[in-house]
Enzyme design. Structure first.
Site, PDB file in Angstrom:
ATOM      1  CB  CYS A  33      -0.777   0.046   1.191  1.00 39.84           C
ATOM      2  SG  CYS A  33       0.046   0.151   2.680  1.00 39.84           S
ATOM      3  CG  HIS A  93       3.552  -7.169  11.004  1.00 38.18           C
ATOM      4  ND1 HIS A  93       2.336  -6.450  11.258  1.00 38.18           N
ATOM      5  CD2 HIS A  93       4.156  -7.124  11.953  1.00 38.18           C
ATOM      6  CE1 HIS A  93       2.781  -5.953  12.194  1.00 38.18           C
ATOM      7  NE2 HIS A  93       3.812  -6.387  13.021  1.00 38.18           N
ATOM      8  CG  HIS A 104       2.440  -0.616  12.109  1.00 34.58           C
ATOM      9  ND1 HIS A 104       3.406  -1.564  12.163  1.00 34.58           N
ATOM     10  CD2 HIS A 104       1.508  -0.983  11.344  1.00 34.58           C
ATOM     11  CE1 HIS A 104       3.132  -2.504  11.416  1.00 34.58           C
ATOM     12  NE2 HIS A 104       1.967  -2.137  10.901  1.00 34.58           N
ATOM     13  CB  CYS A 160       0.945   5.327   7.010  1.00 42.39           C
ATOM     14  SG  CYS A 160      -0.252   5.510   5.926  1.00 42.39           S
ATOM     15  CG  HIS A 180      -1.601  -4.294  15.199  1.00 44.48           C
ATOM     16  ND1 HIS A 180      -0.955  -2.896  14.589  1.00 44.48           N
ATOM     17  CD2 HIS A 180      -1.136  -5.014  14.018  1.00 44.48           C
ATOM     18  CE1 HIS A 180      -0.735  -3.325  13.300  1.00 44.48           C
ATOM     19  NE2 HIS A 180      -0.913  -4.396  13.108  1.00 44.48           N
ATOM     20  CD  GLU A 227      -3.132   1.769  12.796  1.00 44.40           C
ATOM     21  OE1 GLU A 227      -2.885   0.813  11.684  1.00 44.40           O
ATOM     22  OE2 GLU A 227      -3.977   2.084  12.790  1.00 44.40           O
TER      23      GLU A 227
HETATM   24  S1  SF4 Z   1      -3.076   3.214   6.885  1.00 49.50           S
HETATM   25 FE1  SF4 Z   1      -1.213   3.567   5.672  1.00 49.50          FE
HETATM   26  S2  SF4 Z   1       0.370   1.838   6.163  1.00 49.50           S
HETATM   27 FE2  SF4 Z   1      -2.016   1.385   6.885  1.00 49.50          FE
HETATM   28  S3  SF4 Z   1      -2.746   0.308   5.139  1.00 49.50           S
HETATM   29 FE3  SF4 Z   1      -3.417   2.346   4.863  1.00 49.50          FE
HETATM   30  S4  SF4 Z   1      -2.000   3.165   3.354  1.00 49.50           S
HETATM   31 FE4  SF4 Z   1      -0.716   1.347   4.439  1.00 49.50          FE
END
Ligand code: SF4
Length: 434
Positions: free
Chosen positions: A12, A44, A76, A98, A126, A128
């Protein structure tokens, strides 16, 4: 057997950005003999982490001396307390949090200051979620589903958010229940669009295929969620980290296979899994089809199609310009482009192995043949150009010269530094005029 690859499979935006940041930091540190650490595993995915380790990038340990080092904060994010600790350690910080995670952090921070308690719908523990809890000023709670709502204490004002990779359906159900329980609430849709698109696609794809392969790390929350979503819809689902884990015997009865992957799965891993399924499929079909498919693979893998395209382009340009098409021109274009692509491949072997694993394997297997073919094709294109005229020879030579030197310049480690210096001087010069 047909294979359908999900359009959303793979890295992503946040993970791509984190990878770029960590590789940039590593290149920079290589020049001044420093070390690069990541605050926890960058993503991960064990296979990607293994490759990063080979580049000398590893996760930070408690006792590490951080002098002359860079610490990359992963996608995260981390708690504000941990950030302060890292800043005080003297390490250079490279923040790869992000932007979509940063948005959730600021929503929580703002509401915590306004006296709200925070409820995070996500996975307790987790990375994040741990980072998000750090912004709640000690008034944060984590629940994973609507069933956990009853375990929460009574609160006056609540701010409800989701972990960015939360399952949309679970979040919607949980929010419904939370809204009934807490009258004074503010709810934020914080599931990242990359996650929701990926989940929507897996829902649709799992209905269109006979079986689904999900590629990704077992420790990756979003990969596991994709596998659950697909399995919950009754589609036989196989979660694999690499192609080695794929048991082909289990796929024998399926005609259409879907392949998707988590946000931390690189393209080369997805491609290796697809290649293995397709190679297996080849064994099940007739000889003529196997031969045709092999011929197409060699044609595409060896860049011969580029040469054929160049010949067609040369021929059609001549026809459109009202000139008699000449076989020699078509041959020069074909041989020249073919040789440039082949030789260029050997100059960028590392990148090719990551982005096009099947082509890289083909070239590795027949390395000697391709090198000879590339050089012979280049020489013949020069000789042919010379027999046409000196001008044509000069044009071909000039193209070859530019290709060689631009390629060489871009491959130099110091090129980004040189580029930075040029840009900086131009900027300073411009400032003097303003
Ligand atoms: S929040 Fe950012 S790191 Fe997480 S899935 Fe979405 S784009 Fe990827």
């Amino acid at each position: 057997m047909r294979v359908i690859i999900a359009k959303t499979a793979g890295f992503c935006m946040g993970v791509r950005k984190a990878m770029d940041n960590v590789l940039d930091a590593a290149n920079k540190r290589e020049r001044d003999d420093g070390v690069v650490y990541t605050e926890g595993p960058l993503i991960h995915n064990p296979q990607v982490l293994e490759r990063l380790e080979k580049k000398g990038i590893s996760a930070l340990k408690e006792s590490t001396d951080l002098t002359k080092s860079t610490v990359v904060i992963r996608a995260h994010g981390i708690t504000p307390k941990r950030r302060r600790e890292l800043e005080e350690s003297g390490a250079e910080i490279c923040d790869a949090t992000c932007p979509r995670v940063k948005r959730v952090q600021s929503v929580i921070e703002k509401h915590a200051k306004d006296g709200y308690s925070t409820i995070i719908v996500g996975d307790d523990g987790h990375a994040e979620v741990i980072g998000l809890l750090g912004y709640t000023e000690g008034k944060g709670y984590v629940i994973s589903s609507s069933e956990d709502v009853s375990s929460l204490p009574d609160m006056d004002k609540v701010c409800i958010v989701a972990q960015t990779t939360q399952d949309m359906h679970t979040y919607a159900l949980t929010v419904e229940k939370l809204k009934h329980r807490y009258k004074d609430h503010k709810e934020f849709e914080t599931i990242c669009s990359s996650t929701s698109k990926r989940q929507e696609e897996v829902i649709n794809l799992s209905e269109a295929v006979d079986a689904m392969i999900v590629v990704g790390g077992r420790g990756s929350a979003n990969t596991n969620r994709l596998a659950h979503i697909s399995a919950n819809r009754g589609t036989p689902t196989f979660l694999v980290e690499t192609e080695k884990e794929l048991d082909l015997k289990k796929l024998i009865d399926f005609s259409v296979i879907g392949v998707t992957a988590g946000a931390s799965t690189p393209n080369w891993l997805i491609q290796s899994v697809v290649d293995k399924v397709q190679a297996f499929q080849a064994k099940k079909v007739g000889k003529v089809r196997i031969f045709t498919e092999k011929a197409i693979t060699v044609l595409i893998g060896s860049f011969m199609y580029i040469g054929i395209g160049a010949a067609s382009f040369s021929y059609s340009s001549s026809v459109l310009l009202g000139i008699d098409p000449r076989i020699k021109f078509c041959a020069i274009a074909t041989l020249f482009l073919f040789s440039m692509y082949v030789l260029n491949h050997f100059a960028n072997k590392e990148a090719a192995a990551l982005n096009e694993p099947s082509r890289a394997k083909l070239y590795e297997k027949h390395q000697g043949v391709f090198v000879v073919l590339g050089i012979v094709a280049a020489v013949i294109s020069f000789v042919l150009a010379f027999t046409v005229s000196l001008e044509v020879f000069f044009c071909v030579f000039l193209l070859f010269y530019l290709e060689l030197h631009i390629g060489f310049l871009l491959s130099q480690r110091d090129f980004p530094v040189l580029f930075d210096i040029i840009v900086w001087h131009r900027f300073q010069a411009r400032k003097r005029y303003l």
